[in-house]
Design a protein around this motif. Structure first.
Motif, PDB file in Angstrom:
ATOM      1  N   VAL A  68       0.414  -2.433   0.416  1.00 21.96           N
ATOM      2  CA  VAL A  68       0.181  -3.167  -0.820  1.00 21.96           C
ATOM      3  C   VAL A  68       0.349  -2.187  -1.968  1.00 21.96           C
TER       4      VAL A  68
ATOM      5  N   MET B  96      -0.287  -1.477  -5.824  1.00 15.98           N
ATOM      6  CA  MET B  96      -1.053  -1.976  -6.964  1.00 15.98           C
ATOM      7  C   MET B  96      -0.592  -1.342  -8.249  1.00 15.98           C
TER       8      MET B  96
ATOM      9  N   ILE C   3      -1.624  -6.870  -7.781  1.00 13.18           N
ATOM     10  CA  ILE C   3      -0.776  -6.436  -6.688  1.00 13.18           C
ATOM     11  C   ILE C   3       0.663  -6.705  -7.109  1.00 13.18           C
TER      12      ILE C   3
END
Ligand SMILES: Nc1ncnc2c1ncn2[C@@H]1O[C@H](COP(=O)(O)OP(=O)(O)OP(=O)(O)O)[C@@H](O)[C@H]1O
Ligand SMILES: [Mg+2]
Lengths: 247, 525
Positions: free
Chosen positions: A211, A213, A218
Motif C-alpha cells: 500500500v 500512502m 492511499i
C-alpha cells in the motif's frame, strides 16, 4: 472476500485542525502480509495507531470481524491483545527481564498460568534467538536484540494481526537482517501482518500486498509486482525513484 | 479504575477506624491530669525514678517532680483524685487545657489578665519575686538596683511578664524574647546577652547548676514593680471548673512557711549533674534511657509517617495520572477529585507541620470533642504531610516514565491499572526512591516540632535533659550525633534497596535450554 479480519472504512484522523488521514479505505485478510510504504509524514504511523486505537479516529470506522471497534460496548483490552504491535523504539518494559517481558503480558492480559506462559515465552525467544538472554534487562541489550524480544512479546499473545511500525528504522545496519529474518519466519507461519517499512526489498519479497500512502490517503495499492515494477501513479513513481537512487 | 477507588476508600476507612479507636474519654473521673513542661526546675522537672515523691509522666516511663508536682499532689488529694502528669510544651499548655487534654495547668504560670480571658485561675499557690540572672564575672554582677544595667543586653522568656518587666530597667538594650530558659542560659554564658529576667527560684537553680551564673537580689525600692497577678503563681483551670472552690480552700490551708519549705525541698531535690567521669559517659549514664526513648519515638514516627505517606503518595499519584475518561459525567468527577487532591497537596505543603499538629490535636478536641491519642495524632500528621510531598514526587516519577512504556502496555491490552501496577509504578518508584529517602531524612529532623503536642521525641527529650543538666553544648552534641547516625544509616539502607531493585549489573548468558528453564524459575519469583 472471506476471512476479512480488519476493515478500515473512510477513516479520518485530525490533530486539531491538522488533517493527517483524510479518507482511508482498506481491508486485511487472514494470512496476508501487507506492507505500507510512503514518504515521511504521510500518515503511516498514524494509520497503525488508529487501527489499534492508540489514537482515536475522528471519522469513519474500523471493523474487526465485521464489528465496529468504535462502538461503546467494545472490549478494548481484548481487541488490543488480538492486534499486536511492534514499535520502532522497541518499548520493552524497562523494569522487567527479557523473560518477564514476554511472560507478564500473557499472565496479566490473557490470564494464562505462569508455567504455560513461561513455556510459550521460552519457545518464542528461542525462535528469535534470544533464549540465551532471558535474564538480561532491556538496557543491557543491543537494539536488534531488543526488537527481537519485542517481536517475541507480541507473538506470545497469539495475535490475529501483528502491526509493525518501522521495526528496523532505529537499528544499526548490521542488526537489521536479524530482525527482518525473524519477521520473515513469522510471515511463513501464516501470521497476518501489517508492516510499515522503508525496507523496500522486504516489502517486495515478503508481502502479498503493498500500500502506498501519500498525504493522508492511499494513493495506490497492489501486489509487489504491480507497485514496484509498474506503478501507475506519478507520486508512486517519484517516491520509488528517489528510494532506488538512495539505496 | 474501579479498583483504584476501592483501594482508596479502603485506606480512608482504615484511617477513620484508627482515629475512632484512638479516641478516649475526655476526662476519666478519678484522675487529675496536670499539664507542665517538666523542664522548669525547681517548679517542675523530669527524672528517671520515683524518688522524692515523683509522679509518673503519662505515656512515658519517666517521672516528674518539683514544687508544682508536690502542690498538685496536695490539691488532687483535696478533691479526691489521683495526679497524672502530662508533659506539655509551654505553648501547648493552654490549648491542652481548653481542649480537655489536661484538667489543670500547674507549671509556674501567672494568672495574667490576658490568660484569664481564656481560662480560669485559682488563688496563689506560690508568690515569687523577679530577679536578673547574670554572669558572675560580668560588671553587672554587682548591680544593686534594676537601673544599674545601662547598656546591658537583656532578654526574657517569650510571652511572659518577665519580658514586659524589662521596660522598667533604664538604659538597657531589650533583646528579642527567647523560647525557654535553657536557651537563655546558653545565650548568657556565650555572651550573646548580659542577663535575663527571671524569678528567684529559677535564679537559685541556674546558680546552683552553673557556677558561672548568679542571680541578683534587689531591695523592695530598687527592685521590679510587679503586679501581684504576675508574680503570684496560680493553678490554671477550665472556666467554671466545679472543683475550683475546693482547690482554693485547700490552698488557703497551706501557709507561706510551708510553701517556702516546699520550695527549698524542690531546689534541693532537683536533679544536678553528678560529679566526676567524662561528660559523655556521664550524660549517657544519667540520661541515656531518656534519649534512647526519644530516639525510638523519633524513629517510630518518621518511619511510620514515611511509609504511610508513601502509600498515600502512591495512591494520589496514580489517581492524578488517570487518563481523561470519555463520558462527560466521569470527566466532571475526575476534575472534582483532582481538584480535591490538589487542595490537599497545596494545604499540607503550604503550611508548617507544627501548625497542622496543633490544629489536629488541639483544634479537633476543642471543636468536635475528638480526643486523639497524641502519638496517633503525630503519626497521622506526619503521614498526611509526607503524603502530600510524596504524591508530587511520585507524579513526577510517573511523568518521567517514557511514553512508549504506556503505549506498549496499552497495545498489549493492559488496563490502566495493570499498566500502572506492572510497568509504570515499578519504574516511577525506582526513580522516586532518592527523593523518598530525602523525605524520610527530613522527617527524622522535622518530627522535632511535635513537642507542641507533647510527643517526647528526640529533640524534646534533649531539651529536657539540657534543661536539667545545663550542659547544653554537650547534650546537643550527643543528640547531634544520634541524628547523624539515624540519617546516615537510612541513606545507606536506601542505597542498598536501590541496588537490590536494579538487580545485578551483569547477566549470565544461558548456554542451553535446561539452564534457561532453571534461571527462568528464579527470574519469575
Ligand atoms: N500527536 C500528534 N499531534 C499532532 N500532529 C501529529 C501527531 N502525530 C502525528 N502528527 C502529524 O501527522 C503527520 C503524519 O505523521 P506520521 O507519524 O503518521 O507519519 P509517518 O508516515 O509515520 O512518517 P515517518 O515515516 O517519518 O514515521 C505528520 O505531519 C505529523 O506531524
Ligand atoms: Mg512513522
Amino acid at each position: 472476500m472471506a476471512d476479512t479480519i480488519i476493515e478500515v472504512k473512510n477513516l479520518k484522523k485530525a490533530f486539531g485542525t491538522h488533517e493527517v488521514l483524510t479518507d482511508i479505505n482498506f481491508d486485511v485478510h487472514k494470512g496476508e502480509v501487507v506492507s505500507i510504504i510512503g514518504r515521511s509524514g504521510s500518515g503511516k504511523s498514524t494509520l497503525l495507531r488508529n487501527i489499534n486505537l492508540l489514537e482515536e479516529p475522528t471519522g469513519g470506522d474500523i471493523l474487526f470481524h465485521g464489528k465496529s471497534v468504535l462502538s461503546g460496548d467494545f472490549d478494548l483490552p481484548h481487541y488490543r491483545a488480538a492486534v499486536g504491535m511492534v514499535f520502532q523504539q522497541f518499548n520493552l518494559f524497562n523494569n522487567l527481564t527479557v523473560l518477564q517481558n514476554v511472560v507478564t503480558p500473557q499472565t496479566t492480559v490473557l490470564k494464562r498460568d505462569a508455567a504455560s506462559a513461561k513455556t510459550h515465552a521460552l519457545e518464542l525467544l528461542k525462535q528469535v534467538g534470544m533464549d540465551p538472554f532471558i535474564n538480561a534487562k532491556p538496557d543491557q541489550l543491543s537494539g536488534g536484540q531488543k526488537q527481537r524480544v519485542a517481536i517475541a512479546r507480541a507473538v506470545a499473545m497469539d495475535p490475529e494481526v501483528l502491526l509493525f511500525d518501522e521495526p528496523t528504522s532505529a537499528l544499526d545496519p548490521e542488526m537489521v537482517d536479524d530482525v527482518l529474518n525473524a519477521m520473515k519466519a513469522l510471515a511463513d507461519t501464516g501470521l497476518t501482518m501489517i508492516v510499515v517499512t522503508h525496507e523496500m526489498q522486504f516489502a517486495k519479497d515478503v508481502s502479498d500486498r503493498v500500500v502506498f500512502m501519500n498525504e493522508g490517503v492511499i494513493a495506490e495499492a497492489g501486489t509487489p509486482a504491480e507497485i514496484f515494477d509498474h506503478p501507475s501513479e506519478v507520486v508512486t513513481q517519484e517516491f520509488l525513484k528517489r528510494y532506488l537512487n538512495r539505496a | 479504575m474501579k479498583k483504584v477507588w476501592l483501594y482508596l476508600s479502603g485506606v480512608a476507612v482504615a484511617l477513620l477506624a484508627v482515629l475512632a479507636f484512638s479516641t478516649q474519654n475526655v476526662s476519666a473521673s478519678g484522675t487529675f491530669k496536670v499539664g507542665m513542661e517538666a523542664g522548669y526546675a525547681p517548679f517542675n522537672w523530669t527524672q528517671s525514678d520515683s524518688s522524692n515523691g515523683a509522679v509518673k509522666i503519662q505515656g512515658s516511663s519517666d517521672y516528674a517532680n518539683g514544687y508544682d508536682v508536690q502542690m498538685a499532689k496536695k490539691v488532687a488529694k483535696a478533691i479526691g483524685k489521683k495526679v497524672v502528669v502530662v508533659k506539655t510544651s509551654w505553648d501547648g499548655l493552654q490549648p491542652a487545657l481548653t481542649s480537655g487534654k489536661i484538667d489543670a495547668i500547674i507549671a509556674g504560670m501567672s494568672p495574667t489578665a490576658e490568660r484569664r480571658k481564656a481560662i480560669d485561675f485559682t488563688s496563689t499557690y506560690y508568690a515569687s519575686k523577679l530577679t536578673v540572672v547574670v554572669r558572675r564575672d560580668s560588671k553587672y554582677a554587682k548591680a544593686k538596683a534594676i537601673n544599674d544595667f545601662k547598656g546591658a543586653k537583656i532578654t526574657a522568656q517569650l510571652s511572659t511578664f518577665h519580658y514586659q518587666a524589662i521596660k522598667q530597667m533604664k538604659g538597657v538594650i531589650k533583646e528579642e524574647a527567647m523560647n525557654n530558659f535553657p536557651a537563655m542560659r546558653v545565650a548568657l554564658e556565650s555572651g550573646t546577652i548580659d542577663g535575663y529576667v527571671s524569678e528567684v527560684p529559677e535564679g537559685i537553680t541556674a546558680q546552683n547548676a552553673n557556677p558561672n551564673l548568679t542571680y541578683l537580689k534587689f531591695s523592695k525600692a530598687n527592685g521590679f514593680k510587679t503586679n501581684p497577678e504576675d508574680v503570684d503563681l496560680a493553678i490554671g483551670l477550665r472556666k467554671n471548673d466545679p472543683d475550683k472552690a475546693k482547690i482554693n480552700e485547700e490552698l488557703a490551708k497551706i501557709p507561706t512557711k510551708t510553701r517556702d519549705q516546699m520550695m527549698n525541698d524542690a531546689v534541693a531535690n532537683q536533679p544536678s549533674t553528678s560529679e566526676g567521669g567524662n561528660w559523655f559517659m556521664q550524660i549517657l549514664k544519667q540520661y541515656g534511657p531518656m534519649l534512647l526513648r526519644g530516639t525510638g519515638m523519633t524513629l517510630l514516627i518518621s518511619l511510620v509517617g514515611t511509609i504511610v505517606g508513601f502509600v498515600i503518595g502512591l495512591l494520589v499519584g496514580i489517581v492524578r495520572t488517570i487518563p481523561k475518561p470519555k463520558t462527560k459525567g466521569k470527566r466532571g468527577l475526575q476534575w472534582f477529585i483532582n481538584w480535591l487532591l490538589a487542595v490537599y497537596i497545596e494545604v499540607f505543603r503550604g503550611t508548617p507541620m507544627i501548625v497542622q499538629a496543633a490544629v489536629l490535636y488541639y483544634g479537633a478536641a476543642q471543636a468536635f470533642g475528638l480526643n486523639m491519642n497524641k502519638t496517633m495524632a503525630a503519626l497521622v500528621i506526619v503521614s498526611i504531610n509526607t503524603g502530600a510531598y510524596i504524591s508530587e514526587i511520585i507524579r513526577g516519577g510517573i511523568i518521567s516514565v517514557d511514553e512508549g512504556q504506556f503505549e506498549a502496555a496499552h497495545a498489549l491490552g493492559f488496563t490502566h491499572l495493570q499498566t500502572m501496577m506492572k510497568v509504570v509504578l515499578p519504574q516511577a518508584i525506582r526513580n522516586s526512591l532518592p527523593a523518598v529517602t530525602n523525605e524520610f531524612i527530613v522527617n527524622i529532623k522535622d518530627t522535632s516540632v511535635l513537642s507542641v503536642i507533647s510527643v517526647s521525641e528526640l529533640f524534646f527529650s534533649a531539651e529536657t535533659v539540657a534543661g536539667q543538666n545545663f550542659q547544653f553544648f554537650h547534650t546537643y552534641l550527643i543528640v547531634c550525633g544520634i541524628y547523624l547516625i539515624l540519617t546516615f544509616t537510612i541513606s545507606r539502607l536506601f542505597r542498598l534497596i536501590e541496588k537490590h531493585i536494579d538487580g545485578p549489573k551483569n547477566y549470565n548468558v544461558m548456554s542451553n535450554q535446561m539452564q534457561a528453564v532453571d534461571a527462568s524459575k528464579e527470574a519469575n519469583n
